[in-house]
Design a protein around this motif. Structure first.
Motif, PDB file in Angstrom:
ATOM      1  N   SER A  51      -7.513 -11.822   6.341  1.00 40.20           N
ATOM      2  CA  SER A  51      -8.054 -10.605   5.718  1.00 40.20           C
ATOM      3  C   SER A  51      -7.960 -10.649   4.202  1.00 40.20           C
ATOM      4  N   PHE A  52      -6.872 -10.133   3.624  1.00 41.52           N
ATOM      5  CA  PHE A  52      -6.746 -10.100   2.161  1.00 41.52           C
ATOM      6  C   PHE A  52      -5.367 -10.632   1.740  1.00 41.52           C
ATOM      7  N   ASP A  53      -4.877 -11.644   2.437  1.00 45.64           N
ATOM      8  CA  ASP A  53      -3.553 -12.193   2.149  1.00 45.64           C
ATOM      9  C   ASP A  53      -3.444 -12.804   0.751  1.00 45.64           C
ATOM     10  N   TRP A  54      -4.555 -13.282   0.234  1.00 51.80           N
ATOM     11  CA  TRP A  54      -4.531 -13.887  -1.110  1.00 51.80           C
ATOM     12  C   TRP A  54      -5.603 -13.195  -1.947  1.00 51.80           C
ATOM     13  N   PRO A  55      -5.323 -11.989  -2.438  1.00 46.28           N
ATOM     14  CA  PRO A  55      -6.353 -11.237  -3.164  1.00 46.28           C
ATOM     15  C   PRO A  55      -6.884 -11.976  -4.378  1.00 46.28           C
ATOM     16  N   ALA A  56      -6.056 -12.766  -5.047  1.00 41.70           N
ATOM     17  CA  ALA A  56      -6.493 -13.479  -6.241  1.00 41.70           C
ATOM     18  C   ALA A  56      -7.602 -14.482  -5.939  1.00 41.70           C
ATOM     19  N   GLY A  57      -7.735 -14.879  -4.679  1.00 39.34           N
ATOM     20  CA  GLY A  57      -8.792 -15.814  -4.304  1.00 39.34           C
ATOM     21  C   GLY A  57     -10.158 -15.170  -4.203  1.00 39.34           C
ATOM     22  N   GLY A  58     -10.201 -13.839  -4.193  1.00 45.54           N
ATOM     23  CA  GLY A  58     -11.482 -13.151  -4.091  1.00 45.54           C
ATOM     24  C   GLY A  58     -12.069 -13.228  -2.695  1.00 45.54           C
ATOM     25  N   LEU A  59     -13.290 -12.744  -2.548  1.00 43.72           N
ATOM     26  CA  LEU A  59     -13.917 -12.624  -1.239  1.00 43.72           C
ATOM     27  C   LEU A  59     -14.115 -13.972  -0.546  1.00 43.72           C
ATOM     28  N   THR A  60     -14.258 -15.059  -1.312  1.00 45.44           N
ATOM     29  CA  THR A  60     -14.428 -16.369  -0.686  1.00 45.44           C
ATOM     30  C   THR A  60     -13.218 -16.777   0.140  1.00 45.44           C
ATOM     31  N   TYR A  80      -9.230  -7.687  -7.611  1.00 42.07           N
ATOM     32  CA  TYR A  80      -8.335  -8.529  -6.822  1.00 42.07           C
ATOM     33  C   TYR A  80      -7.090  -7.778  -6.373  1.00 42.07           C
ATOM     34  N   GLY A  81      -6.321  -7.208  -7.318  1.00 41.69           N
ATOM     35  CA  GLY A  81      -5.155  -6.416  -6.956  1.00 41.69           C
ATOM     36  C   GLY A  81      -4.091  -7.210  -6.217  1.00 41.69           C
ATOM     37  N   THR A  82      -3.244  -6.487  -5.489  1.00 45.45           N
ATOM     38  CA  THR A  82      -2.174  -7.093  -4.692  1.00 45.45           C
ATOM     39  C   THR A  82      -2.413  -6.801  -3.219  1.00 45.45           C
ATOM     40  N   VAL A  83      -1.656  -7.475  -2.352  1.00 46.29           N
ATOM     41  CA  VAL A  83      -1.758  -7.208  -0.921  1.00 46.29           C
ATOM     42  C   VAL A  83      -1.454  -5.744  -0.640  1.00 46.29           C
ATOM     43  N   GLU A  84      -0.405  -5.220  -1.279  1.00 39.76           N
ATOM     44  CA  GLU A  84      -0.018  -3.831  -1.060  1.00 39.76           C
ATOM     45  C   GLU A  84      -1.124  -2.868  -1.480  1.00 39.76           C
ATOM     46  N   GLU A  85      -1.805  -3.174  -2.562  1.00 38.81           N
ATOM     47  CA  GLU A  85      -2.906  -2.318  -3.014  1.00 38.81           C
ATOM     48  C   GLU A  85      -4.076  -2.367  -2.049  1.00 38.81           C
ATOM     49  N   HIS A  86      -4.333  -3.516  -1.473  1.00 41.34           N
ATOM     50  CA  HIS A  86      -5.399  -3.622  -0.475  1.00 41.34           C
ATOM     51  C   HIS A  86      -5.027  -2.849   0.791  1.00 41.34           C
ATOM     52  N   VAL A  87      -3.766  -2.963   1.207  1.00 45.51           N
ATOM     53  CA  VAL A  87      -3.299  -2.201   2.369  1.00 45.51           C
ATOM     54  C   VAL A  87      -3.553  -0.711   2.157  1.00 45.51           C
ATOM     55  N   ALA A  88      -3.171  -0.206   0.992  1.00 47.50           N
ATOM     56  CA  ALA A  88      -3.357   1.220   0.700  1.00 47.50           C
ATOM     57  C   ALA A  88      -4.837   1.581   0.606  1.00 47.50           C
ATOM     58  N   ALA A  89      -5.631   0.722  -0.018  1.00 50.06           N
ATOM     59  CA  ALA A  89      -7.055   1.022  -0.193  1.00 50.06           C
ATOM     60  C   ALA A  89      -7.786   1.099   1.150  1.00 50.06           C
ATOM     61  N   HIS A  90      -7.316   0.345   2.123  1.00 51.01           N
ATOM     62  CA  HIS A  90      -7.947   0.370   3.449  1.00 51.01           C
ATOM     63  C   HIS A  90      -7.284   1.392   4.378  1.00 51.01           C
ATOM     64  N   GLY A  91      -6.324   2.148   3.856  1.00 50.44           N
ATOM     65  CA  GLY A  91      -5.700   3.187   4.666  1.00 50.44           C
ATOM     66  C   GLY A  91      -4.763   2.664   5.725  1.00 50.44           C
ATOM     67  N   LEU A  92      -4.169   1.499   5.491  1.00 52.85           N
ATOM     68  CA  LEU A  92      -3.265   0.908   6.470  1.00 52.85           C
ATOM     69  C   LEU A  92      -1.804   1.095   6.110  1.00 52.85           C
ATOM     70  N   ASP A  93      -1.532   1.871   5.069  1.00 50.72           N
ATOM     71  CA  ASP A  93      -0.159   2.217   4.730  1.00 50.72           C
ATOM     72  C   ASP A  93       0.325   3.314   5.676  1.00 50.72           C
ATOM     73  N   ALA A  94       1.636   3.450   5.807  1.00 48.73           N
ATOM     74  CA  ALA A  94       2.205   4.371   6.787  1.00 48.73           C
ATOM     75  C   ALA A  94       1.780   5.812   6.545  1.00 48.73           C
TER      76      ALA A  94
END
Length: 306
Positions: free
Chosen positions: A105-114, A272-286
């Motif tokens: 999914s988004f484990d390596w945000p710095a890598g971008g969508l590729t 790119y952000g961080t993994v935690e930021e992606h988790v929150a942006a997708h609504g997967l935080d607790a």
């Protein structure tokens, strides 16, 4: 704590020592972890270079000779880029292999969508006969890797992630595990989202099922849970939201039910952000999960006298 991927190379290297059928096929990524194994088994640790279509084709060729190939690279390069080869070389030829991905999914945000692949499980769902494992802890990854390699000539996908729950659970590579019991709905937490789901549902009267094998889908396990908890079902998946909603509907086809699919959204996040930021942006935080799950199971209750 080591990661799932940290476990991968040592576990499969031992398999290479113990089972002459096992071969490893790489496309540069992950090669360092197999340097020692490559020296011991130069004919069974094969690096094809940055050629992902060849990666899958070579694995299919090995399978046709009776080998059990374990194929590894990032998810976007393992499922998406060589999808035609996955469909034809493995599927159409009815050959087996174990595809083991990283960078889920988004484990390596710095890598971008590729380097992101939230649609990998949904894409494999268009094909027949795949087993899909989604471990939520390194111990579970090790268990499921053993199940995958031992699965005869089956086609198996093992989805590794840097995201992990705090503790591993006893799993069998087939069935959901009941973690909590309630009477106002069922929440199915897949792999590394379990901790967030448990926190989110702490004061909710719901059953929580833990899924580390999502294909085949444990329809019988879900049905048993709904007998006591009702047929409001929430899926929380660490990949594309709604990937397994059809599997839930098929499991409950003969009873009225509601399904809410939560996971990674379709909208591309271009920072790119961080993994935690992606988790929150997708609504997967607790916190967000609690709000969405609570609203859904609450809406399904019928008021007394209503």
């Amino acid at each position: 704590m080591d990661t799932m991927r940290d476990r991968f190379a040592p576990v499969v290297s031992r398999m290479l020592d113990e089972d002459p059928r096992v071969a490893v096929v790489l496309a540069e990524i992950g090669r360092d972890g197999f340097r020692d194994a490559e020296r011991r088994h130069p004919d069974r640790v094969i690096n094809v270079g940055i050629r992902e279509q060849l990666l899958v084709g070579a694995a299919a060729g090995l399978a046709l000779t009776g080998m059990r190939p374990v194929v590894h690279t990032f998810a976007s390069f393992l499922v998406e880029r060589p999808f035609e080869q996955v469909k034809l070389d493995l599927g159409h030829q009815d050959t087996g292999a174990v595809l083991v991905s990283a960078a889920a999914s988004f484990d390596w945000p710095a890598g971008g969508l590729t380097h992101m692949a939230p649609g990998d499980v949904a894409l494999l769902d268009t094909l027949d006969g795949w087993t899909v494992h989604v471990p939520g802890h390194p111990d579970e990854a090790e268990t499921l890797l053993h199940h995958a390699v031992a699965a005869g000539d089956d086609k198996v996908y093992v989805r590794l992630s840097v995201q992990a729950n705090r503790q591993g659970r006893v799993i069998d590579g087939q069935h959901f595990v009941t973690v909590r019991e309630g009477r106002s709905g069922v929440v199915v937490a897949v792999g590394p989202v379990l901790d967030a789901v448990l926190t989110a549902t702490e004061n909710l009267d719901v059953t929580v099922l833990y899924a580390t094998t999502v294909r085949p889908f444990d329809a019988a396990g879900l049905r048993r849970a709904t007998e006591a908890a009702g047929t409001d079902v929430v899926l929380v998946e660490p990949y594309l939201a709604g990937t397994s909603t059809a599997a839930v509907s098929e499991a409950l086809v003969d009873v009225p039910h509601r399904v809410l699919g939560l996971g990674v959204g379709r909208r591309e996040l271009r920072r790119y952000g961080t993994v935690e930021e992606h988790v929150a942006a997708h609504g997967l935080d607790a916190g967000t999960l609690r709000e969405r799950i609570g609203r859904f199971v609450g809406a399904g209750r019928v008021p007394v006298g209503g």
